[in-house]
Each structure stands twice: as C-alpha cells, then as structure tokens.
Design a protein around this motif. Structure first.
Motif, PDB file in Angstrom:
ATOM      1  N   GLY A  20       0.773  -1.232   0.000  1.00 15.66           N
ATOM      2  CA  GLY A  20       0.000   0.000   0.000  1.00 15.66           C
ATOM      3  C   GLY A  20       0.801   1.278   0.000  1.00 15.66           C
ATOM      4  N   VAL A  21       2.136   1.181   0.055  1.00 12.29           N
ATOM      5  CA  VAL A  21       2.983   2.368  -0.004  1.00 12.29           C
ATOM      6  C   VAL A  21       4.169   2.100  -0.930  1.00 12.29           C
ATOM      7  CG1 VAL A  21       2.386   3.300   2.265  1.00 12.29           C
ATOM      8  CG2 VAL A  21       4.223   1.633   2.080  1.00 12.29           C
ATOM      9  N   ASP A  22       4.589   3.123  -1.662  1.00 20.31           N
ATOM     10  CA  ASP A  22       5.755   3.030  -2.530  1.00 20.31           C
ATOM     11  C   ASP A  22       6.930   3.688  -1.814  1.00 20.31           C
ATOM     12  OD1 ASP A  22       7.686   3.024  -4.446  1.00 20.31           O
ATOM     13  OD2 ASP A  22       6.549   4.144  -5.953  1.00 20.31           O
ATOM     14  N   LEU A  23       7.891   2.879  -1.392  1.00 20.82           N
ATOM     15  CA  LEU A  23       9.015   3.385  -0.611  1.00 20.82           C
ATOM     16  C   LEU A  23      10.319   3.369  -1.407  1.00 20.82           C
ATOM     17  CD1 LEU A  23       8.210   1.707   2.838  1.00 20.82           C
ATOM     18  CD2 LEU A  23       7.612   3.995   2.041  1.00 20.82           C
ATOM     19  N   THR A  24      10.199   3.434  -2.745  1.00 17.52           N
ATOM     20  CA  THR A  24      11.386   3.399  -3.605  1.00 17.52           C
ATOM     21  C   THR A  24      12.359   4.531  -3.269  1.00 17.52           C
ATOM     22  OG1 THR A  24      10.049   2.454  -5.383  1.00 17.52           O
ATOM     23  CG2 THR A  24      12.190   3.365  -5.986  1.00 17.52           C
ATOM     24  N   GLY A  25      11.830   5.735  -3.068  1.00 16.95           N
ATOM     25  CA  GLY A  25      12.685   6.870  -2.746  1.00 16.95           C
ATOM     26  C   GLY A  25      13.406   6.697  -1.431  1.00 16.95           C
ATOM     27  N   MET A  26      12.741   6.073  -0.470  1.00 16.67           N
ATOM     28  CA  MET A  26      13.347   5.814   0.827  1.00 16.67           C
ATOM     29  C   MET A  26      14.506   4.828   0.694  1.00 16.67           C
ATOM     30  SD  MET A  26      12.900   6.857   4.038  1.00 16.67           S
ATOM     31  CE  MET A  26      11.190   7.381   4.233  1.00 16.67           C
ATOM     32  N   VAL A  27      14.324   3.818  -0.151  1.00 16.66           N
ATOM     33  CA  VAL A  27      15.388   2.836  -0.375  1.00 16.66           C
ATOM     34  C   VAL A  27      16.606   3.504  -1.019  1.00 16.66           C
ATOM     35  CG1 VAL A  27      16.048   0.758  -1.640  1.00 16.66           C
ATOM     36  CG2 VAL A  27      13.826   0.872  -0.516  1.00 16.66           C
ATOM     37  N   GLU A  28      16.362   4.369  -2.010  1.00 15.65           N
ATOM     38  CA  GLU A  28      17.467   5.044  -2.689  1.00 15.65           C
ATOM     39  C   GLU A  28      18.233   5.937  -1.717  1.00 15.65           C
ATOM     40  OE1 GLU A  28      18.580   4.432  -5.802  1.00 15.65           O
ATOM     41  OE2 GLU A  28      17.092   2.813  -5.600  1.00 15.65           O
ATOM     42  N   ALA A  29      17.529   6.619  -0.819  1.00 20.89           N
ATOM     43  CA  ALA A  29      18.191   7.456   0.176  1.00 20.89           C
ATOM     44  C   ALA A  29      18.957   6.604   1.185  1.00 20.89           C
ATOM     45  CB  ALA A  29      17.161   8.327   0.895  1.00 20.89           C
ATOM     46  N   LEU A  30      18.398   5.461   1.527  1.00 20.37           N
ATOM     47  CA  LEU A  30      19.051   4.550   2.471  1.00 20.37           C
ATOM     48  C   LEU A  30      20.391   4.069   1.933  1.00 20.37           C
ATOM     49  CD1 LEU A  30      18.772   2.957   5.154  1.00 20.37           C
ATOM     50  CD2 LEU A  30      17.575   1.183   3.845  1.00 20.37           C
ATOM     51  N   LYS A  31      20.486   3.896   0.622  1.00 20.54           N
ATOM     52  CA  LYS A  31      21.731   3.432  -0.006  1.00 20.54           C
ATOM     53  C   LYS A  31      22.874   4.413   0.207  1.00 20.54           C
ATOM     54  CE  LYS A  31      19.515   0.729  -3.701  1.00 20.54           C
ATOM     55  NZ  LYS A  31      19.276   0.616  -5.163  1.00 20.54           N
TER      56      LYS A  31
END
Length: 206
Positions: A20-31
């Motif tokens: 229910g949520v798109d966390l792609t941007g969060m993953v990229e920042a986490l990298k």
C-alpha cells in the motif's frame, strides 16, 4: 540453521510484508547512508530520511498518524548476541537483503530467560517493507553477503533513546532504553551491566 523466507507461512507468527505504499525513494536514500566495514551502526532518527515525502506516508498509513522516527541499522553482523522487544511494531526495509533471527515474547519464561533454540531465521529481500510485531523478539539484522546490509528502522518517536529514570527487578530490569526491553547473551559482547536472559547457543547466520 534452516533459513526461511518472509514469504513462508512460518513468518506469519512474527510479522508481515507491508503493502500500500511506494518506498522506492526511501530505499534510494538509504543506499547513501554509511555502512561500517566492521560491526554495526544504529541511528534512531535520520533527518535526511525523515524529510522525504515517504516519511509522511509511513506515519499516516503504516502507523495510524502516530509520531515516528525513521533511522537505520547498517553494517556487518552474523551473530544473535541479544534479543529485544518493544510495545510497538517495527518497520524494516532493506537496501540490501538481510536476515532476522526472531523469537516470541510468549516464550520468555517466568524467571526471565529465553531458550535461543526456539528462534527462527528469515531472509528479507531488498526493497520489501516488513512489519515486525511488538511481540516478536529481534535484534540487529544479519548479512551473508560481504557487502553488508543497510536496513531502515521505523519506530514510534523516542524509542531506543536514553531513559530518564532507573529501572530494576523483573521485566523492568530489562528496560535499557525508551520502549526497549533487552535480553542479552553471555557471549554477545554487550556493555558491562547489560541484562542477560538468553540461554543456549549464540546463534550464527553464515
């Protein structure tokens, strides 16, 4: 040890995969967050992560508008060393695959000990958000690949921060930070004076 996938039915007793949520941007920042070559680093709340648009969505949709902190646990780890629990679920999301050694709070004995042989190990693929239930015992993620891991950690605001009072006796004696109850292993390399409680093997993911 047998390693399960978070998609296996056995995981349902410990947590669930979140949608229910798109966390792609969060993953990229986490990298882009630091990953030590030895040991782990834990940051309860990272300002760069908390200002991303996905942060508001996490708070609204996944935590019911409860104030949250968004940080990370990064590094290299292969040992159980300890188990902890909160009065709240924890959201984990890996920029890399990671492994969780999990137990159940209901398996803590009346005298405050926990047998590590009852733990199960689960692999979480990169980019898949995972809710770890409040009744699930957990600790630092583990890695098998040499690159280590970067794992997002979301909890109610203030969790894992310094306590304002002293605590001793029974379950209260295991409170080592705000909203964090800890059971250490004698071979876990924890700071002197840390509450113990784990009996059995200090499990290893290799």
């Amino acid at each position: 040890m047998k390693i399960y996938e978070i998609t296996d039915p056995e995981f349902a007793a410990y947590g669930r995969i979140l949608g229910g949520v798109d966390l792609t941007g969060m993953v990229e920042a986490l990298k882009k967050t630091p990953c030590p070559e030895d040991g782990t680093i834990y940051v309860p709340g990272d300002p760069e992560l908390e200002k991303l648009p996905e942060a508001a969505e996490i708070q609204s949709k996944l935590y019911g508008e409860l104030p949250v902190q968004i940080g990370y646990c990064n590094g290299h780890n292969h040992k159980l060393n300890a188990l902890e629990y909160h009065r709240s679920s924890e959201l984990n999301l890996g920029a890399d695959e990671f492994y969780l050694i999990l137990g159940k709070q209901t398996d803590i004995t009346p005298d405050g000990t926990f047998d590590t042989s009852t733990c199960k190990v689960f692999r979480a693929p990169a980019g898949v958000p995972v809710e770890v239930y409040a009744t699930t015992l957990h600790y630092a993620p583990c890695n098998k690949k040499k690159e280590g891991f970067r794992v997002l950690v979301v909890l109610p605001k203030g969790t894992n921060t310094e306590l304002s009072g002293t605590h001793s006796g029974g379950e209260d004696g295991h409170l080592t930070a705000v909203n964090k109850w800890l059971l250490g292993h004698p071979e876990g390399g924890l700071p002197e004076g840390s509450p113990m409680g784990l009996v059995g093997e200090n499990l290893t993911v290799e």
